[in-house]
Enzyme design. Structure first.
Site, PDB file in Angstrom:
ATOM      1  N   HIS A  52      20.235  62.891  21.763  1.00 13.11           N
ATOM      2  CA  HIS A  52      19.036  62.102  21.996  1.00 13.11           C
ATOM      3  C   HIS A  52      17.851  62.677  21.230  1.00 13.11           C
ATOM      4  O   HIS A  52      17.922  63.747  20.628  1.00 13.11           O
ATOM      5  CB  HIS A  52      18.741  62.045  23.494  1.00 13.11           C
ATOM      6  CG  HIS A  52      19.739  61.241  24.271  1.00 13.11           C
ATOM      7  ND1 HIS A  52      19.636  61.018  25.619  1.00 13.11           N
ATOM      8  CD2 HIS A  52      20.870  60.586  23.870  1.00 13.11           C
ATOM      9  CE1 HIS A  52      20.650  60.277  26.026  1.00 13.11           C
ATOM     10  NE2 HIS A  52      21.412  60.018  24.983  1.00 13.11           N
ATOM     11  N   GLU A  54      15.034  64.067  22.143  1.00  6.42           N
ATOM     12  CA  GLU A  54      14.530  65.373  22.551  1.00  6.42           C
ATOM     13  C   GLU A  54      15.355  66.507  21.947  1.00  6.42           C
ATOM     14  O   GLU A  54      14.808  67.551  21.564  1.00  6.42           O
ATOM     15  CB  GLU A  54      14.542  65.494  24.086  1.00  6.42           C
ATOM     16  CG  GLU A  54      13.650  64.488  24.792  1.00  6.42           C
ATOM     17  CD  GLU A  54      14.376  63.226  25.202  1.00  6.42           C
ATOM     18  OE1 GLU A  54      14.043  62.675  26.262  1.00  6.42           O
ATOM     19  OE2 GLU A  54      15.284  62.776  24.456  1.00  6.42           O
ATOM     20  N   CYS A  86      18.734  65.507  28.872  1.00 12.40           N
ATOM     21  CA  CYS A  86      17.622  65.979  28.038  1.00 12.40           C
ATOM     22  C   CYS A  86      16.601  66.754  28.856  1.00 12.40           C
ATOM     23  O   CYS A  86      15.958  67.683  28.355  1.00 12.40           O
ATOM     24  CB  CYS A  86      16.947  64.803  27.346  1.00 12.40           C
ATOM     25  SG  CYS A  86      17.995  64.018  26.102  1.00 12.40           S
ATOM     26  N   ALA A 156      12.382  28.415  11.842  1.00 17.22           N
ATOM     27  CA  ALA A 156      11.500  28.231  10.691  1.00 17.22           C
ATOM     28  C   ALA A 156      11.132  26.757  10.613  1.00 17.22           C
ATOM     29  O   ALA A 156      12.009  25.887  10.690  1.00 17.22           O
ATOM     30  CB  ALA A 156      12.189  28.670   9.408  1.00 17.22           C
ATOM     31  N   SER A 170      17.531  21.985   4.918  1.00 16.16           N
ATOM     32  CA  SER A 170      16.618  22.983   5.481  1.00 16.16           C
ATOM     33  C   SER A 170      16.491  24.226   4.606  1.00 16.16           C
ATOM     34  O   SER A 170      15.907  25.224   5.032  1.00 16.16           O
ATOM     35  CB  SER A 170      17.100  23.403   6.878  1.00 16.16           C
ATOM     36  OG  SER A 170      18.392  23.997   6.801  1.00 16.16           O
ATOM     37  N   THR A 198      25.304  23.495  14.004  1.00 23.04           N
ATOM     38  CA  THR A 198      24.789  24.284  12.882  1.00 23.04           C
ATOM     39  C   THR A 198      25.926  24.752  11.990  1.00 23.04           C
ATOM     40  O   THR A 198      25.816  24.752  10.758  1.00 23.04           O
ATOM     41  CB  THR A 198      23.998  25.503  13.409  1.00 23.04           C
ATOM     42  OG1 THR A 198      22.857  25.028  14.128  1.00 23.04           O
ATOM     43  CG2 THR A 198      23.537  26.397  12.275  1.00 23.04           C
ATOM     44  N   ARG A 209      22.409  40.475   5.363  1.00 20.59           N
ATOM     45  CA  ARG A 209      22.692  40.616   3.941  1.00 20.59           C
ATOM     46  C   ARG A 209      21.503  41.102   3.113  1.00 20.59           C
ATOM     47  O   ARG A 209      21.691  41.833   2.146  1.00 20.59           O
ATOM     48  CB  ARG A 209      23.174  39.274   3.367  1.00 20.59           C
ATOM     49  CG  ARG A 209      24.431  38.738   4.024  1.00 20.59           C
ATOM     50  CD  ARG A 209      24.925  37.466   3.362  1.00 20.59           C
ATOM     51  NE  ARG A 209      23.939  36.400   3.380  1.00 20.59           N
ATOM     52  CZ  ARG A 209      23.703  35.627   4.439  1.00 20.59           C
ATOM     53  NH1 ARG A 209      24.359  35.822   5.564  1.00 20.59           N
ATOM     54  NH2 ARG A 209      22.802  34.666   4.360  1.00 20.59           N
ATOM     55  N   SER A 223      31.590  23.832  22.702  1.00 21.00           N
ATOM     56  CA  SER A 223      32.203  23.396  23.960  1.00 21.00           C
ATOM     57  C   SER A 223      33.629  22.902  23.789  1.00 21.00           C
ATOM     58  O   SER A 223      34.484  23.147  24.641  1.00 21.00           O
ATOM     59  CB  SER A 223      31.350  22.302  24.608  1.00 21.00           C
ATOM     60  OG  SER A 223      30.065  22.810  24.935  1.00 21.00           O
TER      61      SER A 223
END
Length: 364
Positions: A52, A54, A86, A156, A170, A198, A209, A223
């Site tokens: 961690h 610390e 820690c 966007a 788009s 989509t 990327r 679905s």
């Protein structure tokens, strides 16, 4: 004195941000060790399962940690996980004071680390730049207290609120600087989510990327398992999982997806579609802390109406489609009165070249 404390905590926050996207399921944490006004040790949590923040700072400070002040963005842990506590390491190093940004909400810690330090005679102050420290780990905080992932909606749009033309085009609404930042966001979340529409329209890869970083898991809300076997997300050189959330029980359809080294996640049904609340519960139980929701309109509309979105990132480009049907952010029934519209709070604006990004949180 307060200014000096804030300065050191801001440095710890800057260090912690270097670990964003690499520490899940653990939080991102930064630590600064100061002796006689001089920074003698710094560290941040670099990757889950490794030392961690610390510990890194103590190793750099060495003997100079004795009687020093420690600034850490989150309460030092008090339990044995994949790494030792820690709080115990700070006690052994003989530090004088510990300034913590916030108490750890994890029930395994939640004040125990601070109590351990106080019992050892170390002066402890908690709450230095607490709001900034909470924002740093907002996904971790939600998941560890509710078991649910933190959902970030990214979209966007043109200035007249269109996400695509009437033909569905788009690419590209926003500039390269905006898209690069989105890939940075992808590298920091556990999963990216889109609807099957989509995938059918754009055949996206859903990877990181444009910047160096890990790929998030790819989740498609599908679905009826309409995603074709030829979809790009099935044929990537990526260690991240591809998961199709579905209500389809047809064994042949499921076998096809699994034969592509992907996974189907059977969810509860709501009005003939995947119940998103059930899906998020299942993903949270798998340790998914953060989700970047990128579309499409039906999925976004359902998530917004159900109050499942925790944060909004809305990019606007200086473009106007000027009429036509076009596509908006959401589809489905909306409110009839402006007074019933969803309001965002704690909003801020960032610029990316000619674009601007509106950041906000929904009022609950």
């Amino acid at each position: 004195m307060i200014d000096s404390q804030n300065k050191m905590m801001r440095r710890a926050l800057a260090l912690a941000r270097r670990g964003l996207g690499r520490t899940s399921p653990n939080p991102a944490v930064g630590c600064v060790i100061v002796r006689n006004g001089e920074i003698v040790g710094e560290g941040w949590h670099r990757k889950a399962g490794t030392p961690h923040a610390e510990v890194h700072a103590l190793c750099q400070a060495g003997d100079r940690a004795r009687a020093a002040d420690v600034y850490v963005t989150l309460e030092p842990c008090s339990h044995h996980g994949r790494t030792p506590p820690c709080a115990e390491a700070l006690i052994k190093a003989g530090v004088a004071r510990v300034f913590a940004g916030m108490k750890d909400p994890n029930p395994l810690v939640s004040g125990r680390g601070l109590a351990m330090l106080r019992q050892a005679g170390i002066s402890v102050e908690c709450g230095v730049l607490e709001e900034e420290c909470r924002l740093l780990n907002e996904a971790f905080l939600k998941h560890v207290t509710t078991g649910l992932p933190f959902v970030i909606l990214k979209s966007a749009m043109t200035l007249d609120g269109k996400t695509a033309t009437a033909s569905g085009d788009s690419k590209w609404i926003t500039c390269e600087e905006s898209r690069r930042y989105v890939h940075t966001l992808r590298s920091r979340v556990d999963a990216i989510m889109v609807g099957v529409g989509t995938v059918l329209a754009d055949d996206p890869q859903l990877t990181c990327r444009m910047v160096r970083g890990k790929d998030p898991h790819r989740i498609v809300v599908d679905s009826r398992l309409r995603t074709p076997p030829t979809a790009a997300l099935f044929h990537l050189d990526s260690p991240a999982k591809t998961i199709l959330a579905t209500i389809e029980r047809d064994p042949e359809k499921n076998a096809v997806i699994q034969g592509l080294a992907a996974e189907t996640l059977l969810c509860e049904e709501e009005e003939g579609r995947v119940d998103l609340a059930d899906l998020f519960r299942r993903l949270g139980a798998r340790g998914v802390q953060s989700i970047l929701l990128e579309g499409g309109r039906e999925l976004v509309g359902a998530a917004v109406r159900k109050g499942l979105v925790d944060k909004y990132l809305l990019f606007y480009a200086p473009k106007i489609i000027a009429g036509g049907d076009g596509y908006g952010l959401c589809s489905g029934p909306g409110v009839e009165r402006m007074g019933d519209a969803l309001r965002l709070k704690a909003t801020s604006v960032r610029r990316f070249a000619e674009d601007f990004l509106v950041i906000g949180y929904p009022e609950r």
